[in-house]
Design an enzyme around this catalytic site. Structure first.
Site, PDB file in Angstrom:
ATOM      1  N   LYS A   1       0.826  -1.216   0.000  1.00  0.00           N
ATOM      2  CA  LYS A   1       0.000   0.000   0.000  1.00  0.00           C
ATOM      3  C   LYS A   1       0.861   1.268   0.000  1.00  0.00           C
ATOM      4  O   LYS A   1       0.618   2.181  -0.779  1.00  0.00           O
ATOM      5  CB  LYS A   1      -0.907   0.057   1.248  1.00  0.00           C
ATOM      6  CG  LYS A   1      -1.938  -1.040   1.334  1.00  0.00           C
ATOM      7  CD  LYS A   1      -2.905  -0.808   2.493  1.00  0.00           C
ATOM      8  CE  LYS A   1      -2.261  -0.823   3.863  1.00  0.00           C
ATOM      9  NZ  LYS A   1      -1.729  -2.135   4.265  1.00  0.00           N
TER      10      LYS A   1
ATOM     11  N   ARG B   1      -9.213   1.901   9.180  1.00  0.00           N
ATOM     12  CA  ARG B   1      -8.766   0.567   9.569  1.00  0.00           C
ATOM     13  C   ARG B   1      -9.797  -0.156  10.418  1.00  0.00           C
ATOM     14  O   ARG B   1      -9.588  -1.313  10.779  1.00  0.00           O
ATOM     15  CB  ARG B   1      -7.485   0.695  10.364  1.00  0.00           C
ATOM     16  CG  ARG B   1      -6.250   0.130   9.666  1.00  0.00           C
ATOM     17  CD  ARG B   1      -5.097   0.296  10.617  1.00  0.00           C
ATOM     18  NE  ARG B   1      -3.921  -0.432  10.267  1.00  0.00           N
ATOM     19  CZ  ARG B   1      -2.895   0.095   9.608  1.00  0.00           C
ATOM     20  NH1 ARG B   1      -2.943   1.313   9.135  1.00  0.00           N
ATOM     21  NH2 ARG B   1      -1.803  -0.626   9.421  1.00  0.00           N
TER      22      ARG B   1
ATOM     23  N   ARG C   1      -0.104  -7.891  13.935  1.00  0.00           N
ATOM     24  CA  ARG C   1      -0.682  -6.986  12.938  1.00  0.00           C
ATOM     25  C   ARG C   1      -1.585  -7.751  11.970  1.00  0.00           C
ATOM     26  O   ARG C   1      -2.625  -7.251  11.564  1.00  0.00           O
ATOM     27  CB  ARG C   1       0.427  -6.231  12.200  1.00  0.00           C
ATOM     28  CG  ARG C   1       1.020  -5.123  13.074  1.00  0.00           C
ATOM     29  CD  ARG C   1       2.327  -4.612  12.553  1.00  0.00           C
ATOM     30  NE  ARG C   1       2.193  -3.984  11.256  1.00  0.00           N
ATOM     31  CZ  ARG C   1       3.160  -3.923  10.354  1.00  0.00           C
ATOM     32  NH1 ARG C   1       4.333  -4.470  10.607  1.00  0.00           N
ATOM     33  NH2 ARG C   1       2.966  -3.332   9.218  1.00  0.00           N
TER      34      ARG C   1
ATOM     35  N   ARG D   1      11.418  -6.253   4.142  1.00  0.00           N
ATOM     36  CA  ARG D   1      11.362  -4.855   4.560  1.00  0.00           C
ATOM     37  C   ARG D   1      12.157  -4.620   5.850  1.00  0.00           C
ATOM     38  O   ARG D   1      12.610  -3.519   6.115  1.00  0.00           O
ATOM     39  CB  ARG D   1       9.882  -4.506   4.797  1.00  0.00           C
ATOM     40  CG  ARG D   1       9.596  -3.054   5.013  1.00  0.00           C
ATOM     41  CD  ARG D   1       8.161  -2.739   4.720  1.00  0.00           C
ATOM     42  NE  ARG D   1       7.283  -3.046   5.846  1.00  0.00           N
ATOM     43  CZ  ARG D   1       5.965  -2.872   5.827  1.00  0.00           C
ATOM     44  NH1 ARG D   1       5.371  -2.427   4.745  1.00  0.00           N
ATOM     45  NH2 ARG D   1       5.219  -3.161   6.864  1.00  0.00           N
TER      46      ARG D   1
ATOM     47  N   ARG E   1      11.551  -0.492  10.404  1.00  0.00           N
ATOM     48  CA  ARG E   1      10.317  -0.211  11.159  1.00  0.00           C
ATOM     49  C   ARG E   1      10.293  -1.095  12.386  1.00  0.00           C
ATOM     50  O   ARG E   1      10.378  -2.314  12.281  1.00  0.00           O
ATOM     51  CB  ARG E   1       9.093  -0.494  10.281  1.00  0.00           C
ATOM     52  CG  ARG E   1       8.728   0.670   9.409  1.00  0.00           C
ATOM     53  CD  ARG E   1       7.552   0.361   8.551  1.00  0.00           C
ATOM     54  NE  ARG E   1       6.371  -0.045   9.306  1.00  0.00           N
ATOM     55  CZ  ARG E   1       5.154  -0.012   8.809  1.00  0.00           C
ATOM     56  NH1 ARG E   1       4.947   0.421   7.595  1.00  0.00           N
ATOM     57  NH2 ARG E   1       4.135  -0.417   9.530  1.00  0.00           N
TER      58      ARG E   1
HETATM   59  P1  AMP Z   1       0.944   1.328   8.770  1.00  0.00           P
HETATM   60  O1  AMP Z   1       2.142   2.130   8.446  1.00  0.00           O
HETATM   61  O2  AMP Z   1      -0.274   1.764   8.014  1.00  0.00           O
HETATM   62  O3  AMP Z   1       1.180  -0.154   8.653  1.00  0.00           O
HETATM   63  O4  AMP Z   1       0.609   1.610  10.303  1.00  0.00           O
HETATM   64  C1  AMP Z   1       1.530   1.262  11.331  1.00  0.00           C
HETATM   65  C2  AMP Z   1       0.834   1.235  12.681  1.00  0.00           C
HETATM   66  O5  AMP Z   1       0.274   2.529  12.957  1.00  0.00           O
HETATM   67  C3  AMP Z   1      -0.351   0.283  12.772  1.00  0.00           C
HETATM   68  O6  AMP Z   1       0.045  -1.051  13.052  1.00  0.00           O
HETATM   69  C4  AMP Z   1      -1.150   0.922  13.906  1.00  0.00           C
HETATM   70  O7  AMP Z   1      -0.562   0.632  15.161  1.00  0.00           O
HETATM   71  C5  AMP Z   1      -0.965   2.411  13.636  1.00  0.00           C
HETATM   72  N1  AMP Z   1      -2.028   2.929  12.738  1.00  0.00           N
HETATM   73  C6  AMP Z   1      -1.868   3.420  11.478  1.00  0.00           C
HETATM   74  N2  AMP Z   1      -3.038   3.794  10.946  1.00  0.00           N
HETATM   75  C7  AMP Z   1      -3.971   3.540  11.883  1.00  0.00           C
HETATM   76  C8  AMP Z   1      -5.378   3.684  11.928  1.00  0.00           C
HETATM   77  N3  AMP Z   1      -6.081   4.172  10.889  1.00  0.00           N
HETATM   78  N4  AMP Z   1      -6.026   3.297  13.058  1.00  0.00           N
HETATM   79  C9  AMP Z   1      -5.343   2.812  14.108  1.00  0.00           C
HETATM   80  N5  AMP Z   1      -4.029   2.629  14.133  1.00  0.00           N
HETATM   81  C10 AMP Z   1      -3.331   2.991  13.030  1.00  0.00           C
END
Ligand code: AMP
Length: 191
Positions: free
Chosen positions: A14, A89, A145, A128, A134
């Site tokens: 994404k 989400r 996750r 990654r 990360r």
């Molecule tokens: P991502 O980079 O989109 O994989 O997001 C990394 C982490 O950020 C996720 O595993 C959540 O802990 C937090 N996070 C990101 N977007 C959201 C969201 N819309 N709602 C809740 N937590 C989020």
């Protein structure tokens, strides 16, 4: 005008695709994960709290996320469209987003779900680990996750069933990018 929600499990690509589409289309790439990681790096109170949650692979609370997205979508650069990556989400986030967009009479035009099977997802996240550093890409957090994705985010596919398009996430970045741009072209034609 393109308003795209990019859905898909962790590791589906994404972030990569959203960044590329945003550059190509000249509209902002809004990644709530990036916003939270930036806040964590800056050491703000929000950032510190979010980091703890992210490092376990759980989701930051809907209220906090809604505050963030409401502010971000109100910025001028979103007037020409946007790509949402990592938001919504949860069902409450999707409902709130509908409310926000309705207020401004801007329903999202497209929802794309990047599909990839579990083995490929694991491989990509493992790859990654070396690159992005990360802290939530560790084996244990990754399992959480996935679990959180299945429980809280996958139901969005049903929520958006009347407008979601499945996009095959296999292949090179270019191949997947082509699939997304053709979807957007057909969505724009219909609009
Ligand atoms: P991502 O980079 O989109 O994989 O997001 C990394 C982490 O950020 C996720 O595993 C959540 O802990 C937090 N996070 C990101 N977007 C959201 C969201 N819309 N709602 C809740 N937590 C989020």
């Amino acid at each position: 005008m393109i308003r795209l929600i990019l859905l898909g499990p962790p590791g589906a690509g994404k972030g990569t695709q959203a960044a590329r589409l945003a550059t190509e289309l000249g509209i902002p790439h809004i990644s709530t994960g990036v916003i939270l990681r930036d806040a964590a790096r800056a050491g703000t109170e929000l950032g510190r709290k979010a980091k703890e949650i992210m490092d376990c692979g759980h989701l930051v609370g809907d209220d906090v996320m809604l505050g963030i997205i409401r502010e971000r979508l109100a910025e001028d650069d979103c007037g020409r469209g946007f790509i949402l990556d990592g938001f919504p989400r949860t069902i409450p986030q999707a409902e709130a987003l509908d409310g926000l967009l309705d207020e401004a009479e801007t329903p999202p035009l497209a929802v794309a779900n990047l599909e990839l099977d579990e083995d490929e997802l694991r491989q990509r996240i493992a790859g990654r680990r070396g690159e992005d550093q990360r802290s939530d890409d560790s084996e244990e957090t990754m399992l959480n996750r996935f679990h959180v994705y299945q429980k809280q985010t996958e139901p969005l596919l049903d929520y958006y069933r009347d407008r979601v398009s499945a996009i095959d996430g296999r292949g090179t970045v270019d191949t997947v990018f082509e699939r997304l741009t053709s979807l957007l072209a057909s969505t724009e034609e219909r609009a």
